[in-house]
Design a protein around this motif. Sequence first.
Motif, PDB file in Angstrom:
ATOM      1  N   LYS A 137       3.589 -22.066  -9.533  1.00 40.68           N
ATOM      2  CA  LYS A 137       5.104 -22.225  -8.572  1.00 40.68           C
ATOM      3  C   LYS A 137       5.823 -20.982  -9.179  1.00 40.68           C
ATOM      4  CE  LYS A 137       5.338 -27.638  -7.888  1.00 40.68           C
ATOM      5  NZ  LYS A 137       5.027 -28.975  -8.567  1.00 40.68           N
ATOM      6  N   ASP A 138       6.187 -20.797  -9.958  1.00 39.50           N
ATOM      7  CA  ASP A 138       6.693 -19.450 -11.034  1.00 39.50           C
ATOM      8  C   ASP A 138       6.525 -18.621  -9.812  1.00 39.50           C
ATOM      9  OD1 ASP A 138       7.713 -21.507 -11.890  1.00 39.50           O
ATOM     10  OD2 ASP A 138       6.306 -21.765 -14.172  1.00 39.50           O
ATOM     11  N   PHE A 139       5.475 -18.062  -9.260  1.00 42.76           N
ATOM     12  CA  PHE A 139       5.486 -17.014  -8.612  1.00 42.76           C
ATOM     13  C   PHE A 139       4.683 -16.556  -7.732  1.00 42.76           C
ATOM     14  CE2 PHE A 139       2.617 -18.210 -12.858  1.00 42.76           C
ATOM     15  CZ  PHE A 139       3.467 -17.414 -13.774  1.00 42.76           C
ATOM     16  N   ILE A 140       4.831 -17.626  -6.923  1.00 41.58           N
ATOM     17  CA  ILE A 140       4.348 -17.995  -5.062  1.00 41.58           C
ATOM     18  C   ILE A 140       5.340 -18.945  -5.040  1.00 41.58           C
ATOM     19  CG2 ILE A 140       2.760 -18.472  -3.115  1.00 41.58           C
ATOM     20  CD1 ILE A 140       0.532 -18.177  -5.343  1.00 41.58           C
ATOM     21  N   SER A 141       5.924 -18.182  -3.198  1.00 39.32           N
ATOM     22  CA  SER A 141       7.094 -18.763  -2.741  1.00 39.32           C
ATOM     23  C   SER A 141       6.356 -19.221  -0.986  1.00 39.32           C
ATOM     24  CB  SER A 141       8.480 -18.678  -2.892  1.00 39.32           C
ATOM     25  OG  SER A 141       8.412 -17.513  -2.309  1.00 39.32           O
ATOM     26  N   ILE A 142       6.339 -19.633  -0.320  1.00 34.93           N
ATOM     27  CA  ILE A 142       6.341 -20.074   0.760  1.00 34.93           C
ATOM     28  C   ILE A 142       7.200 -20.334   1.517  1.00 34.93           C
ATOM     29  CG2 ILE A 142       4.823 -22.231   2.315  1.00 34.93           C
ATOM     30  CD1 ILE A 142       3.204 -20.463   0.515  1.00 34.93           C
ATOM     31  N   ALA A 150       3.465 -16.076   2.486  1.00 36.47           N
ATOM     32  CA  ALA A 150       3.797 -17.021   1.179  1.00 36.47           C
ATOM     33  C   ALA A 150       4.038 -14.812   0.202  1.00 36.47           C
ATOM     34  CB  ALA A 150       2.512 -16.628   0.400  1.00 36.47           C
ATOM     35  N   VAL A 151       4.870 -15.008  -0.472  1.00 40.69           N
ATOM     36  CA  VAL A 151       5.581 -14.244  -1.269  1.00 40.69           C
ATOM     37  C   VAL A 151       4.259 -14.392  -2.736  1.00 40.69           C
ATOM     38  CG1 VAL A 151       7.453 -12.883  -1.512  1.00 40.69           C
ATOM     39  CG2 VAL A 151       7.338 -14.224   0.006  1.00 40.69           C
ATOM     40  N   PHE A 152       4.730 -13.509  -3.358  1.00 38.70           N
ATOM     41  CA  PHE A 152       3.561 -13.185  -4.452  1.00 38.70           C
ATOM     42  C   PHE A 152       4.722 -12.677  -5.573  1.00 38.70           C
ATOM     43  CE2 PHE A 152       0.334 -12.150  -7.694  1.00 38.70           C
ATOM     44  CZ  PHE A 152       0.298 -12.975  -8.140  1.00 38.70           C
ATOM     45  N   GLN A 153       5.063 -12.567  -6.488  1.00 41.15           N
ATOM     46  CA  GLN A 153       5.814 -12.649  -7.696  1.00 41.15           C
ATOM     47  C   GLN A 153       5.074 -12.179  -8.908  1.00 41.15           C
ATOM     48  OE1 GLN A 153       9.614 -13.439  -7.296  1.00 41.15           O
ATOM     49  NE2 GLN A 153      10.091 -11.928  -5.396  1.00 41.15           N
TER      50      GLN A 153
END
Length: 1613
Positions: free
Chosen positions: A518-523, A541-544
């Motif tokens: 949850k802390d690294f990927i946002s949908i 999907a955005v991965f930080q």
Amino acid sequence: MDAEDREDDDDDGDGDLAVAANKSKKSYAEIARMFKLRRNLDQLDCFHQQKEHDVLKARQELKLFRQNIERLLEQRDNLEKEIEQQKAADNSVAVFRLRAQHKSLCQELRSDEEMEAHINTELKQQELELSEVKVELGRFSLLRQEVQEEERVFQVLKAQRAATRLQQERKASQNLQLKKQHLRDKQAAMLKKEETVCQKKIAEGQANRKIAAKYLRETIRRMHQQEAEKEQQSRELLEKRIQAVKSLKSNIAATQESLRVQQSRAKANAQKKEQQLRQLRESLQAQGINSVRHMYQQKQLEKMKQKQEEFEERQKSKRVEIVDKILQEEQLVKRRTKHQALLPKPSATDKIPSQGRARKKRMYYLDPNPPSATEERATILREFSDISSSSSASSDLEDLEETIQQEVDHQSLGDSLVEPEFSGLWDQNNKIALNEKTMLMQTEVKQEEPVMASRKLNMSTKKVCGKEFKGPPFISKPEVILFKDFEVGKTYKKKIILTNISYITNHCKLIGISAQMKDFISINFEPPGSLSPGMSCDMQAVFQPMINEDLEGEVQFASAAGPFSVPVRCTIKKCDLEVDSQFIDFGSHVVGQTISRTITLTNKGALAALFSLDTSTCLSPETSHVQMPSQVSANTCQETSSQNTTSDNQKSSASMGTGELQLNPDGQELSEASQNEQPEASVTGPVAIPEACLSSDVDAQITESPSDSSDISLGNVREGEVGPFESIKLEIVFTPTIPGEAKLDFHIKFSGVTNKPIPIKVRGVAVSLPVWMVQPSIDLKICMFDRLYQDSIMVQSSASTVLKLTFEVCPEVRKHMEILPKTGFIQAQSSFNAQLKFLPRRSLSKDAKTFFDTDTGVLEVPMTVQVAGQVQPVHFTVQAVVTTSDLQFDQAEVDFGYCSIYQSIKSSVHLTNVSLLPQDFGFLGVPEFIEVQPNDGFGTLLPQETLEIDLIFSASKAKEYNFQLSCKSGINRVFLLSCRAVGVRPPLELSHSLVQFGATAVGDQSTALLYLINHHTDRNQSKQPAPLGVREVMAPVAPRLFSFTPPQDSDIRITPSAGRLLAGERCLVQVTFRPRLSDQEIKDEALRLLHRAKLLREKELERDRQVEQETKKEIPVETIKGKKASGNPKNSKMSDSPKPDRLTESLNPADVQPGSEQYEEAKASLLYSFTQCYREYTIPCYVSDGDPPEEDRQAQPAWSPFNTLHLKLQCPVVQPPLVVISNNGHNIIDFYQVAVGEKVIKRFTVQNISKESLDLRSSVLDTCGPFSLLNALRCIKPGEKHTLILAFSPTLEKKHCETLEVHSKKMILEVTLCGEGVIPAVTSSHPGGLLDFGYVLEKESTSQVLKLQNSSAVSVGFRALLSSLAPSRPQGGADKVAFLLGSYTDSQVQPTVGTQNHSGLSVFSVVPVEGSIAPGQSQDITVTFQPDHPSVNYSDRLTVELTNKSKVCVIDLRGAASSHIMYLHGGDLLTVPIESLLPPLITSQPQLTESVVMERPSIPVLVILRASYSAGVIKPAVRELQVGCIRSTQPSKKSGEFHWDNVASLQPQGFSVEPSRGSVEPGHKRTITLTWTPQSGYKPYEVVQMGVPLTLKGDETNVYNVTLMALVSTAAD
């Protein structure tokens, strides 16, 4: 009835009935009733027509008779007138003639009148019957109209249905034609389409074929290249193996030679010592000293000195060892202190070995059998070598090993009780790592539980519109959201498409993402709403990334069909390193050359890594196991272990050869450790293999010299960096300086914890000289004198220039050996072949004494090859074993002595091969009168072998023979043998002196025929030249007596065995060979089987005793009882011990009698285990010199040994392929006594005990005889059985015997069949005829018993047959209709099979139906009558016949059934004597009242009274009726009553009834007499008819309407 049914079936009656029933709303039963009524009405019409025809016929006959009577009356009147006229004329002659005519005319008139009266009576009877039929037709007139109306309606409906069906068929045909036309159009379109597609495919196929041919040529060329390379490699490998084998052979030869020299030296030294001892003994005895005592004292002193020297040497060596150990310990302590100061902190890579050591330590404490000290020392040494640096030398390892040995010795006592004061850092790290792993495992399990639940929900099956759907409702593209090789701090985006793959309109809703991501990927997802099947939506999907770790999770969704998820995976940058080859082989190269090879190091990952080349061979076991394949590691282990063992063997052999003892405990301990570890590695699997490899590598490193790997070096690039997706070339250089094999093992190490080292192996071979012999030792094997042998010599050159070669041969062997060419030139980098020729001559032992050993025949010649420009020549050796080629006979001459011209004499000589080689031999040019065996005088003799040669001499004439036999060897040498013999001629001659029987099975027989001929006549004797020694013995011409004397108890039989032959006569002699098992063999086998059974019983008894003793020992008993029990076994043993002796004493061959069970078992055992054997008999036939003297004919004539003939029989005996396993193994089948006409079947089983399949066939039995074979013979496989079914059916009363032969390929099995035919004699208690059961109440039964008596001597089978159950009885009513149309009026006519039960069961039943009667016994047959409805026409016929179809009795069964106990019997038939064909009319009537029930209809009975008229007197007519009462099991009145009504009205008509009233007891019957006397006013031919009621009272009251019909008849009753 059947014809109507067939018509209805042809017209599709069932369908018509169904249609009619549907449209007219009538039941199917009514329609069926209509058809049945029509059928019955047609039958009734037919019956009426027949009656009308009979009446018309009778009327015509009556009319004709009346006309004839009128004509006769007119003639009578005319004759009377003529008579009157002639009387008046007084013509007496005419009067007499006319009176005679008148008398005959009156008689004819009277007969015609009587016939007219009879026909008139019959006409009235037929008119009466016709009127009755018309009454019946009138009764059914309404029913006929109804049926006609229903038929008319049915025909109309049938026509309508036919019209509709025709229309339907026309429509169906039109539709079918349309479909066919449509199908033709469709097929034409499909054909056109297929043609176009086929043309396209052909074009594409041609193009693809061209492309494929191109690639195929390239592939074939590449395959040829690969095959050539493989072939070249195999050749090189083969050459290497050949060189190794040749070197090994030369080493073995050298070792053998050295051992031979040592043995000769030892023998010489022993001889010298013995000589010195002998001389010393003699000198001591001369001086008077006890030599034995003195020698013993000297030996004891020498032994003491040797022991003292050995003790001193051991002390010195131990001192040196102690000093060495002390020095090593000091050096080890110094190095350890230095090493501990320089050791770095343990890294992450060192944790794994420490964990391994801790695990091994725990296993050491838990193992009940701890490893030995040497194993512990080896394992600690490996662990230390893993931690230590690669620069440690072999001496340091030896010191370390010694120190570890001491530590292990100290720890072996109380190591399990020692515990550290505090735990080390490595233990804490290990615990922390373990805790973290367990926590991670728990979290993973908890996270996977909902995922698995969702997957289970996703996998649930759904049905939509009848279709079943499985799996998730949505699929994602891509299936896995993958972020590969990410970097911390950057942002990555990915688009995902979700597609609805379910069968329904669905929607999806985002639930969330896994907690760890949850802390690294946002949908980014917008719900699309409802999606039809096949529609899709997208999300982002955005991965930080914030941490540099691998992440895994899933994105969870919900839908109408159930939840689903999309997996997410994020991976960091990693290294993936590999090399193109881990093994480099430089091959063979000359010293001084420089060769280089390169290997490629490739990084397939996205992360760069540092590398370095490490030449140290010690590495951790786990890392070496991960990167090295198991096969490579196993091969290296084998190579290193083989090198160590060979070096150790060489050392040990060298030390033994010099006689010095060299102690090397370190090397021994290390070798023992390696040997102990190797089997452990093989057992534990691939994890333990690297440990053994490393231990063997350590041993090899300690033992090998430092110069082993100095010839192979690494290139300039030894360390550097490999970037992402890059490759680097690494160079390896081979510069051979010393001949031999060079090795180098190094590792490529990398930076990072996860990157494991890659092992590299390098090998190379250095060759010293440029020119060398491929075969340094040429072995010509075994050679013979004066024979030429050749071999090739190959010289190999590795020089770069052309060289000149010169072959030199020693002067001593130049006469025997030569090399061609003597001089030659060898090209650069090639080989040169020369030819060696060897022709050993007899002078070899004189010419080459130094090289040839005459005792053994061994020749060893040294040869040299001079090379131009090379100081040292090339040496090689030629070896051979030279032997002779002689063959020797053990005798120089063979004397056969006197031999008959009809017989043969055998003599044996021994032929010996003196050579060391096998030799072929053969006797050539052998005369016709001699035969050489074995193998017709040809064969092969092994070295030093002696073979016995049989010479068989057969004289053809009576003369002296002197000849020579020539034996020629395979090399064309001839050896001669002289022979001599004398031939004589006996007076008698056998047509065949040798009879060779074929392989005869036990129980079979073989026969041979020959002739005994007397050719001795005066003419023959005068012409025959006789030898000098035989002329005096020859007797004059006379009759000769002969006698064959076969051995006693043999299987040979000769017929005739003795006789007398005149001059010129001949006698036929039959020789029969029938092998059989002797009684003694069978008895011995029976004793052996009994003995074996006895031993088995004794073992079982002994086992039972042991079990009883064990049970007695286990059960606690009192002391007194124990004493008694201890005494009982002794007594039991004493009582049981004599039993075996008694059994052995009782076993006696005489007790086994032929035919007993033991005898047959032993015979079967011998047959099953029989092995083929060969028997040979020589039977003499003694011939006399003539007849006995005339003075005394009883005296024996003179018998001459020269006249004796010998008949030789060769009899091979084989195991019988067929044995009889039934009938106790006997070949005789006895059917005993069998009744004539019966058939008895017996089975005869044979078994194939051979190893081949047997085709069985039998001889032909007598076709007119009583014996027959019922089944066919077939092919039976080995071990199978076949049963012959034989039948015996005699036709005559006599004894029969016949032989059946069962033929197989190797045997004829004879089976004797015998039996006796006996005529059966069976009588019945009932003579036959009628058996009347009387009246029986319906559904009750009565029985009668018949008795059959068998007075014959055999069992007889019988059958009881009922005509009603016979299959040949016609079915249906055809016979009944024929009966109706016949003379039915006769009351005596009744069919054989009458009325049957409505239930389908037979009215009459017989028990038993069939059976067998024993000899002299009887059998009761019970016949039961059980009707189910009232009728007086029950009848059947019972036939009792035997098995041979002969009838014992034929009985007609009759019976009647009534529904009441009172019945009336008698009268005339009103109907046919069977039940009516008309079915009872079933009409629905209202419920009857009591008054109606009381007025029951009367039962009609007809009684016809015929009074006879003869001679003007009328005799009254009398008839009888019987009234009976049935005895029933049901409760009823005791008796029945009957009475006539209106009896007084009968008297005026002349009728009288007696008695008119009475009672009948149950089971009895009374007779009522009816009498008719014609009254005075009775008119002739008038029928008097009167009706009188008769009332019967029983359980119910029945009234019979008795019709009395009376007439006067001129015919007698």
